[in-house]
Every structure is written in C-alpha cells, then in structure tokens.
Design a protein around this motif. Sequence first.
Motif, mmCIF file in Angstrom:
data_model
loop_
_atom_site.group_PDB
_atom_site.id
_atom_site.type_symbol
_atom_site.label_atom_id
_atom_site.label_comp_id
_atom_site.label_asym_id
_atom_site.label_seq_id
_atom_site.Cartn_x
_atom_site.Cartn_y
_atom_site.Cartn_z
ATOM 1 N N ILE A 1 -81.855 -49.158 56.212
ATOM 2 C CA ILE A 1 -80.926 -48.250 56.895
ATOM 3 C C ILE A 1 -81.121 -46.808 56.436
ATOM 4 N N SER A 2 -81.116 -46.593 55.114
ATOM 5 C CA SER A 2 -81.184 -45.224 54.618
ATOM 6 C C SER A 2 -82.536 -44.582 54.885
ATOM 7 N N SER A 3 -83.616 -45.358 54.808
ATOM 8 C CA SER A 3 -84.944 -44.802 55.069
ATOM 9 C C SER A 3 -85.068 -44.340 56.518
ATOM 10 N N THR A 4 -84.602 -45.170 57.443
ATOM 11 C CA THR A 4 -84.698 -44.832 58.869
ATOM 12 C C THR A 4 -83.778 -43.669 59.236
ATOM 13 N N VAL A 5 -82.531 -43.740 58.807
ATOM 14 C CA VAL A 5 -81.558 -42.712 59.167
ATOM 15 C C VAL A 5 -81.933 -41.362 58.566
ATOM 16 N N SER A 6 -82.336 -41.343 57.302
ATOM 17 C CA SER A 6 -82.668 -40.068 56.658
ATOM 18 C C SER A 6 -83.860 -39.401 57.334
ATOM 19 N N GLY A 7 -84.851 -40.213 57.729
ATOM 20 C CA GLY A 7 -86.005 -39.634 58.421
ATOM 21 C C GLY A 7 -85.626 -38.994 59.741
ATOM 22 N N GLN A 8 -84.751 -39.651 60.500
ATOM 23 C CA GLN A 8 -84.310 -39.113 61.787
ATOM 24 C C GLN A 8 -83.529 -37.812 61.601
ATOM 25 N N VAL A 9 -82.630 -37.787 60.613
ATOM 26 C CA VAL A 9 -81.812 -36.592 60.393
ATOM 27 C C VAL A 9 -82.663 -35.434 59.886
ATOM 28 N N ILE A 10 -83.612 -35.708 59.009
ATOM 29 C CA ILE A 10 -84.481 -34.643 58.496
ATOM 30 C C ILE A 10 -85.300 -34.025 59.619
ATOM 31 N N THR A 11 -85.750 -34.842 60.558
ATOM 32 C CA THR A 11 -86.507 -34.314 61.691
ATOM 33 C C THR A 11 -85.656 -33.359 62.521
ATOM 34 N N LYS A 12 -84.369 -33.678 62.693
ATOM 35 C CA LYS A 12 -83.491 -32.853 63.504
ATOM 36 C C LYS A 12 -83.077 -31.562 62.789
ATOM 37 N N THR A 13 -82.847 -31.664 61.489
ATOM 38 C CA THR A 13 -82.321 -30.508 60.746
ATOM 39 C C THR A 13 -83.384 -29.745 59.972
ATOM 40 N N GLY A 14 -84.476 -30.420 59.608
ATOM 41 C CA GLY A 14 -85.504 -29.784 58.797
ATOM 42 C C GLY A 14 -85.140 -29.682 57.321
ATOM 43 N N LYS A 15 -84.006 -30.257 56.901
ATOM 44 C CA LYS A 15 -83.556 -30.151 55.512
ATOM 45 C C LYS A 15 -83.662 -31.517 54.827
ATOM 46 N N TRP A 16 -84.273 -31.535 53.656
ATOM 47 C CA TRP A 16 -84.494 -32.799 52.967
ATOM 48 C C TRP A 16 -83.950 -32.831 51.536
ATOM 49 N N LYS A 17 -83.635 -31.698 50.945
ATOM 50 C CA LYS A 17 -83.243 -31.690 49.536
ATOM 51 C C LYS A 17 -81.980 -32.513 49.281
ATOM 52 N N ALA A 18 -80.986 -32.385 50.141
ATOM 53 C CA ALA A 18 -79.728 -33.106 49.941
ATOM 54 C C ALA A 18 -79.948 -34.614 49.922
ATOM 55 N N TRP A 19 -80.880 -35.091 50.743
ATOM 56 C CA TRP A 19 -81.165 -36.524 50.775
ATOM 57 C C TRP A 19 -81.783 -36.989 49.467
ATOM 58 N N LEU A 20 -82.700 -36.182 48.926
ATOM 59 C CA LEU A 20 -83.349 -36.564 47.670
ATOM 60 C C LEU A 20 -82.355 -36.576 46.514
ATOM 61 N N VAL A 21 -81.504 -35.566 46.456
ATOM 62 C CA VAL A 21 -80.516 -35.500 45.369
ATOM 63 C C VAL A 21 -79.518 -36.656 45.482
ATOM 64 N N SER A 22 -79.014 -36.891 46.690
ATOM 65 C CA SER A 22 -78.062 -37.995 46.894
ATOM 66 C C SER A 22 -78.710 -39.335 46.579
ATOM 67 N N GLY A 23 -79.951 -39.490 47.009
ATOM 68 C CA GLY A 23 -80.661 -40.736 46.711
ATOM 69 C C GLY A 23 -80.836 -40.947 45.222
ATOM 70 N N GLY A 24 -81.141 -39.876 44.491
ATOM 71 C CA GLY A 24 -81.286 -39.984 43.048
ATOM 72 C C GLY A 24 -80.000 -40.419 42.372
ATOM 73 N N VAL A 25 -78.883 -39.881 42.853
ATOM 74 C CA VAL A 25 -77.578 -40.262 42.298
ATOM 75 C C VAL A 25 -77.300 -41.742 42.551
ATOM 76 N N LEU A 26 -77.594 -42.206 43.779
ATOM 77 C CA LEU A 26 -77.343 -43.607 44.122
ATOM 78 C C LEU A 26 -78.245 -44.558 43.336
ATOM 79 N N VAL A 27 -79.520 -44.188 43.185
ATOM 80 C CA VAL A 27 -80.430 -45.038 42.414
ATOM 81 C C VAL A 27 -79.958 -45.155 40.967
ATOM 82 N N THR A 28 -79.595 -44.026 40.381
ATOM 83 C CA THR A 28 -79.109 -44.036 38.994
ATOM 84 C C THR A 28 -77.845 -44.877 38.860
ATOM 85 N N ALA A 29 -76.930 -44.703 39.811
ATOM 86 C CA ALA A 29 -75.691 -45.473 39.768
ATOM 87 C C ALA A 29 -75.962 -46.967 39.947
#
Length: 451
Positions: free
Chosen positions: A338-366
């Motif tokens: 889910i997250s891989s597919t959704v994040s790719g679609q949103v990044i294509t529309k917005t062109g912004k990826w940093k927030a996804w990487l930071v949020s993903g890092g927080v979730l992985v650590t948690a």
Amino acid sequence: MATTTPAGVRGSHAKHGGGPDGAPMTHRQIMEALSGLLLGMFVAILSSTIVSNALPEIIGDLGGGQSAYTWVVTAALLSMTATTPLWGKLADLYSKKALVQIALVIYVLGSAAAGLSQNAGTLIACRVVQGVGVGGLSALAQIVMAAMISPRERGRYSGYLGATFAVATVGGPLLGGVITDTSWLGWRWCFYVGVPFAVIALIVLQKTLHLPVVKRDVKVDWGGAFFISAAVSLLLVWVTFAGDKYDWISWQTYAMVGGAIVLGLLFVLVEAKASEPIIPLRLFRNRTITLSSIASLFVGVAMFTGTVFFSQYFQLARDKSPTMSGVMTIPMIGGLFISSTVSGQVITKTGKWKAWLVSGGVLVTAGLGLLGTIRYDTDYWKIAIFMAVMGLGIGMMMQNLVLSTQNQVAPRTSARPARPSPSSGPSAVRSVSPRSARSWPTGSPTTSRTA
C-alpha cells in the motif's frame, strides 16, 4: 539538499531513452514494457526468499548439515551482491534489453538446476548461479526505468517496482510454505515455480521493451570490481560462521574484518584513480546521495530481517506450519504494498519526496522497536500491528530512496550504481538470521519443531 523533483523535465527521457525513434514513450507503452520487467523482477527476488520456510525439509532431504543450511541462503546473496556493480557497468557498454534477457536466462538455468540437485553441494552451486541472474535483474530494472521515464514521472512507476519487490520479498516465504506443505509438489517446486514466469517475461520483454542502444567508450573497472566483491564476500563469510564455527570475538573475526577493511580501502584507492570507476566516488559529495545510501542499507536490513526471521519465529517459537508462517506475515506485505504504491503516485503528482522518506524512517524505527518487545506468547494481533507499521515505513522509503538518488545525477551516470547495493547489508543479516532464529529463547512448552 533538493527535496523535490524538477517540474520542467517531462519528456527529458527522450534524450537518453524512450521509444526506438527517440520519442517519449506513452503511459501504455511504458506499462507494456514494465510488465515483462516487473514479472522478471518478481520471480528473481522471489527465488531469494521462497526457500526460507522450506530450508529445514530441503537440507534434511539432501542430507546437509548446519553449514549447508546457512550457505543455501548465503550463496545466492553473495553472488548477487558481488555482481550487481558489474551489471550496472555493462549497461554502459551493451544493450540494456539484451542484458536483462541474459540475466533472466541465467536465472532460469540456475533455478532448473537447483530443483534437480541431489546433494547440498550442488544446490549451493546452483544458488550461486541464481544469484548472478538476480543481481543483474535488480540492477538493470532501475537502469531501464531511468532510460524510459522522465524524473518527474519516475515516482509513479517506481511505486510499482517497489510494490513488486516488496511482495516478492515478503510473499516468498508464504508461497514456499504452501509448496512445501503440498504433498504432490514438494520443495523442489520452490525452484521450478519461477521458471515458466521467467520465460514469459523473456517473451514479453522481447515484444514490448524497445530502447535505443547508446554505447559509450568506457572501460570496465576490473580492479574495482574485484576489491569490492572480495571485501563484501569476506564480510559475509565472517558473519556466516561467527558464533557457530568460532566466537564473535576471536582471531578469525579480527582477521576477516581487518581483511575486509583493507580490501575496502584498496577499493576506494582504485576507484579514486580509475577513469571509469564502478562507483564514482564524486557522487558521495552530494549529501542526498550519501544519506540515501546509508538509509537504503538500513531499510534493506529491516526488510530482509523480517522476511527470514518471522518465518523462523512463527515456525519455531509458535509451532506453526510453513504455510501458516507465511500467512501470518501478510500484515507486513500489505503495509509494504500500500505505502509503496500510494507514495509513488503522490510523489509523481506533487514532485515532493522528502516528507515520505522522513515519515517512513519514523515508522520503520517505531516498528522495529515494537517488534523488539515480542515473546513466544505475545498476542498475534499486536505482532500484526507491529509488522504493518514496519511494512508501511519500508514501503515509503525503499523505492523512493532510489528515486531521490537517480534525480541527483546526470542521465549518463544513472547506469552506474549511485548507491551501495541494498543487498550487502541484508545479505549479512540473512546469513545470520536462520541460525539466530533457531536459538530463540522461548521457554514455550509447545515448541517442538526443529530445523
């Protein structure tokens, strides 16, 4: 550090990829070409994880010992890690399409031979061949995508690739468990099952993937290839046998780790002087590339640890069958997909990826922190939530780290590894995981299954 993809690059892939006539590829053409690529990637990555739940039966049937158990996993990862940089370099010299097909053929031959193995030694040798093919597909999939798709559009399709990689990685143990528990199939079909799909991928790629052959006058850095392969291989051999053949703190450890460090330093020295290095060191002057490289290592460790460890944990600590062991990891698969597919679609529309990487890092650590608290009798619903949290985080980061790296380099450089192979860290983890999982301190009165 750039956190967005430049907007004015749509169609720029026509300069270094696209259709055979140099025109940008349409969405339909890209999806047709990606179908074969994703299918080939799926079966190749599947082969690395499908044996996890079947290993006890495989080794028992072939009469192998503890070292064979470990090397069936490690052999494929070792050859995959060692050959990935070479495949990237060869993409500068020869047709990317032909290289993908060659990698698929190598994989098919290795898989067929592995299924016919009559002893552990032969199986390990066949797994080495499999690893060479998987290394090629892992490297070339990213390179082909970069050649076909503009940076702004790449996030959309990287999500598909990430979802495929994630499902194959985490779904492998589930499929392997089902095959092993099915009496009329048996463990040999863990190797046969991917062969017909790989053949289909070959045919689809031949018909749908059309890339211009852009050759550059380059030299293969054989010295760099040797030293990086030797350094990684020595580390994997050390991690494989440490705690089993010798103590973690021993002269063998000092010798192997010291040797790997020396080989690594020699690799850096060779790359600094090479005119066409396998891994251009200048890329790491870019902070985004450096941070993405470090992050990808830890993301890979988290993903492969989950793949191998959970299958062993559910079988040995909770006395589940191979099939149920795979079923119980579905929350992690779902989160990744889910997250891989959704994040790719949103990044294509917005062109912004940093927030996804930071949020993903927080979730992985948690997720990893929460999973560190589980015992043999922890309620499954809690474990499922913990796995889903980690899966969501990995899915947000895995392919988007590749995307952020590729968008920092010129198209002519994207065929070379712009970050360390994500398999190097996970390879070490996976070579240790089967051994450590079998020594899980459960205290469970019902844990009777042995490896």
